[in-house]
Design an enzyme around this catalytic site. Sequence first.
Site, PDB file in Angstrom:
ATOM      1  N   ARG A  18      30.202   2.054   6.525  1.00 50.86           N
ATOM      2  CA  ARG A  18      31.462   2.717   5.855  1.00 50.86           C
ATOM      3  C   ARG A  18      31.415   3.404   4.565  1.00 50.86           C
ATOM      4  NH1 ARG A  18      37.504   0.725   6.754  1.00 50.86           N
ATOM      5  NH2 ARG A  18      38.591   2.276   5.451  1.00 50.86           N
ATOM      6  N   ARG A  40      36.021   6.972  10.245  1.00 50.76           N
ATOM      7  CA  ARG A  40      35.213   6.163   9.666  1.00 50.76           C
ATOM      8  C   ARG A  40      34.483   5.218  10.766  1.00 50.76           C
ATOM      9  NH1 ARG A  40      40.367   3.533   8.172  1.00 50.76           N
ATOM     10  NH2 ARG A  40      40.788   5.449   7.060  1.00 50.76           N
ATOM     11  N   ASP A  87      36.629   0.329  10.670  1.00 46.90           N
ATOM     12  CA  ASP A  87      37.789  -0.222  10.206  1.00 46.90           C
ATOM     13  C   ASP A  87      38.168  -1.497  10.674  1.00 46.90           C
ATOM     14  OD1 ASP A  87      39.944  -0.336   8.324  1.00 46.90           O
ATOM     15  OD2 ASP A  87      41.165   1.303   9.776  1.00 46.90           O
ATOM     16  N   ASP A 143      40.791  -4.515  10.268  1.00 51.06           N
ATOM     17  CA  ASP A 143      42.022  -4.997   9.521  1.00 51.06           C
ATOM     18  C   ASP A 143      42.619  -6.439   9.908  1.00 51.06           C
ATOM     19  OD1 ASP A 143      42.622  -2.641   8.456  1.00 51.06           O
ATOM     20  OD2 ASP A 143      43.483  -1.646   9.984  1.00 51.06           O
TER      21      ASP A 143
HETATM   22  N1  ROI Z   1      44.004   6.350  14.498  1.00 50.06           N
HETATM   23  C1  ROI Z   1      43.679   5.847  15.972  1.00 50.06           C
HETATM   24  N2  ROI Z   1      43.756   6.365  17.054  1.00 50.06           N
HETATM   25  N3  ROI Z   1      42.937   4.583  15.696  1.00 50.06           N
HETATM   26  C2  ROI Z   1      42.781   3.913  14.412  1.00 50.06           C
HETATM   27  O1  ROI Z   1      42.094   3.058  14.399  1.00 50.06           O
HETATM   28  C3  ROI Z   1      43.323   4.584  13.387  1.00 50.06           C
HETATM   29  N4  ROI Z   1      42.970   4.174  12.023  1.00 50.06           N
HETATM   30  C4  ROI Z   1      43.322   4.804  10.778  1.00 50.06           C
HETATM   31  C5  ROI Z   1      43.700   6.237  10.917  1.00 50.06           C
HETATM   32  C6  ROI Z   1      43.214   7.110  10.305  1.00 50.06           C
HETATM   33  C7  ROI Z   1      45.247   5.830  10.509  1.00 50.06           C
HETATM   34  N5  ROI Z   1      44.162   6.671  12.322  1.00 50.06           N
HETATM   35  C8  ROI Z   1      43.806   5.967  13.325  1.00 50.06           C
HETATM   36  O2  ROI Z   1      43.155   4.237   9.903  1.00 50.06           O
END
Ligand code: ROI
Length: 167
Positions: free
Chosen positions: A91, A101, A104, A106
Amino acid sequence: MMNKSMSVPVTAYIGLGSNLANPVEQIKSARTAITQMPRVQELGFSGLYSSPPMGPQDQPDYVNAVMCVATDMLPLDLLRGLQSIENIQGRVRKGQRWGARTLDLDILLYGDQIIELSDLIVPHPGLANRAFVLYPLYEIAPELRVPGKGLIADLLAECPMDRLKKS
Ligand code: ROI
C-alpha cells in the site's frame, strides 16, 4: 496473581478492500496474514463482493469482504498490526483522498465499544451507509447490533444494494 497481559478476548469485525494488483489475491493474502497474527483467531469470513468505487470514479472496481475475529489485542495494537499488513502488501499512500489502493483494512467494530481516538473511530464512520460493508457484515453476523446505530438488519434495510455484486 493475574497476569496483566491476559485479558478477555473481544469479537472484532475487520473490513477488507482492494482495487489494485489482483484484488481477489490481495484479500485472500490479507486474510491469511490476519489469521497468522499472534493474538487473533478467525471466527468468520464473508464472501467476496465487488462494487464500483465510492468516491473518485477514475479507478477500478473494488473487491470487499468482512472478517470476524476474536482478539485480546488492544484496539490501537490491532490497528497497527493491520496497517503493517497493508504496508507489506504494497500500500502506497498517495495524495488523492479516496484513491485506489492495493489493500485497505478497517476495524469496523471492536466488541460493543465506541472508540473516538484521533487515529481510530469505531464503529467505522462509513459502516452504516456503505453497501460494500453492510452486506458482507450482515452475511456473517445477521443478529449484530452496532453500538450507537442499532441492528444491522435495520441498517441494511435502509441501504440499497445498488451495484454491489456478490462474486
Ligand atoms: N469504494 C468501494 N466500492 N469499496 C471500497 O472498499 C472503497 N474504499 C474506499 C473508497 C475510496 C472510499 N471507496 C471504496 O476507501
